[in-house]
Design an enzyme around this catalytic site. Structure first.
Site, PDB file in Angstrom:
ATOM      1  CD  GLU A 116      -4.361  -1.085   6.419  1.00 12.55           C
ATOM      2  OE1 GLU A 116      -5.023  -2.128   6.499  1.00 12.55           O
ATOM      3  OE2 GLU A 116      -4.871   0.048   6.323  1.00 12.55           O
ATOM      4  CG  HIS A 139      -0.950   0.232   1.744  1.00 11.97           C
ATOM      5  ND1 HIS A 139      -1.880   0.510   0.763  1.00 11.97           N
ATOM      6  CD2 HIS A 139      -1.272   1.018   2.799  1.00 11.97           C
ATOM      7  CE1 HIS A 139      -2.722   1.424   1.215  1.00 11.97           C
ATOM      8  NE2 HIS A 139      -2.369   1.758   2.447  1.00 11.97           N
ATOM      9  CG  HIS A 141      -1.802   6.503   1.237  1.00 15.06           C
ATOM     10  ND1 HIS A 141      -1.951   7.158   2.438  1.00 15.06           N
ATOM     11  CD2 HIS A 141      -2.149   5.208   1.474  1.00 15.06           C
ATOM     12  CE1 HIS A 141      -2.365   6.293   3.368  1.00 15.06           C
ATOM     13  NE2 HIS A 141      -2.481   5.094   2.803  1.00 15.06           N
ATOM     14  CD  GLU A 169       8.184  -0.129 -21.851  1.00 11.35           C
ATOM     15  OE1 GLU A 169       8.610  -0.840 -20.941  1.00 11.35           O
ATOM     16  OE2 GLU A 169       8.406  -0.352 -23.049  1.00 11.35           O
ATOM     17  CG  HIS A 210      -6.757   3.561   1.543  1.00 17.11           C
ATOM     18  ND1 HIS A 210      -7.211   3.239   2.801  1.00 17.11           N
ATOM     19  CD2 HIS A 210      -5.394   3.562   1.663  1.00 17.11           C
ATOM     20  CE1 HIS A 210      -6.192   3.095   3.631  1.00 17.11           C
ATOM     21  NE2 HIS A 210      -5.076   3.273   2.952  1.00 17.11           N
TER      22      HIS A 210
END
Ligand code: 13P
Ligand code: ZN
Length: 272
Positions: A116, A139, A141, A169, A210
């Site tokens: 990525e 990034h 999952h 919050e 994803h």
């Protein structure tokens, strides 16, 4: 030369990877991290006069020329980053022409940067334009965020409004909301381009079915954004099939925004 493992940014990334793994968000090689390292830190902990190897890139990263990045390796398990940073992380310096990076340290077993990398670098380019102090892209999952993308409308406004209502919050932490992309093939320049396009205006981008991208000036900010969204998504998943007896209204969300001096994204709350 100082001990590389103890370079402040390397230490922070080792701890972050361990945390993400233990939260169960980064199974196997899931997720990736990239952080800008200052020239000063790079030069005091690493021999920046030597290049281990050149790694070419298809996309143009010219706007990041000369910058140093610590990036997780593709296929590397987050579980292993803490004890073995030299095989699982790499320190990269972007070439002047933006067509590749020089490996200064890491990927010791011949590894490469995350698949990525285009999404990370393109995101860094856009976030630096929005905030010159931006430094971090994570990034991951995140389990409940992924779950929510199966059962919730993916319209950014609606997705964000649901998250805002899940805990008080949320409005304080991400008044700018989250961007949402439908499922797309990962590891491509195309998903990198559309992610970065969202990053012009957002600090968080959800990838349908994803995971999520979070950004910030430091690891605490990027991680804090993601964990707050994930917590809200978890509450949503817990309550979504139950009768709702009371919730947080738009008027109450306005009250939070006023009290904490934050500005909800224009038009995403009903006008008062
Ligand atoms: P990498 O192992 O290439 O970083 O890929 C993991 C991932 O999460 C892809 O989206
Ligand atoms: Zn992923």
């Amino acid at each position: 030369m100082n001990c590389i493992k103890e370079a402040p940014l390397i230490r922070e990334i080792r701890l972050l990877a361990q945390n993400l793994y233990r939260l169960g968000w980064d199974e196997r090689n899931g997720g990736n991290i990239s952080c800008i390292m200052s020239e000063e830190e790079a030069e005091s902990y690493f021999d920046t006069s030597k290049t281990i190897r050149f790694i070419p890139m298809e996309f143009d990263a010219g706007e990041l020329a000369g910058r140093y990045f610590v990036v997780t390796g593709t296929g590397k398990y987050f579980k292993n980053v803490y004890d073995d940073p030299e095989n699982n992380l790499g320190l990269l310096r972007v070439r002047e022409d933006g067509k590749g990076v020089d490996l200064i340290w890491g990927y010791a077993d011949g590894g490469r940067p995350t698949s990525e990398l285009s999404a990370h670098f393109m995101t860094h380019i856009e976030r630096l334009k929005a905030d010159p102090l931006h430094r971090v892209v994570i990034h991951t999952h995140a389990t409940n965020v992924i779950a929510m993308t199966f059962v919730h409308d993916l319209t950014e406004r609606e997705f964000t409004r649901t998250l805002w209502r899940m805990c008080t919050e949320c409005m304080v932490v991400f008044p700018d909301g989250v961007a949402v992309l439908p499922w797309m093939l990962c590891g491509t320049d195309e998903i990198g381009r559309v992610t970065a396009d969202k990053m012009k205006e957002f600090r968080l981008v959800v990838w349908g079915q994803h995971g999520i991208f979070g950004t910030g000036r430091d690891i605490d900010e990027a991680f804090g954004l993601i964990e707050t969204v994930e917590k809200a998504a978890e509450i949503y998943i817990k309550i979504m099939t139950r009768p709702i007896l009371q919730s947080i209204t738009d008027d109450q969300l306005w009250q939070i925004a006023d009290a904490f001096h934050v500005k909800p994204r224009e038009g995403w709350l009903e006008p008062r």
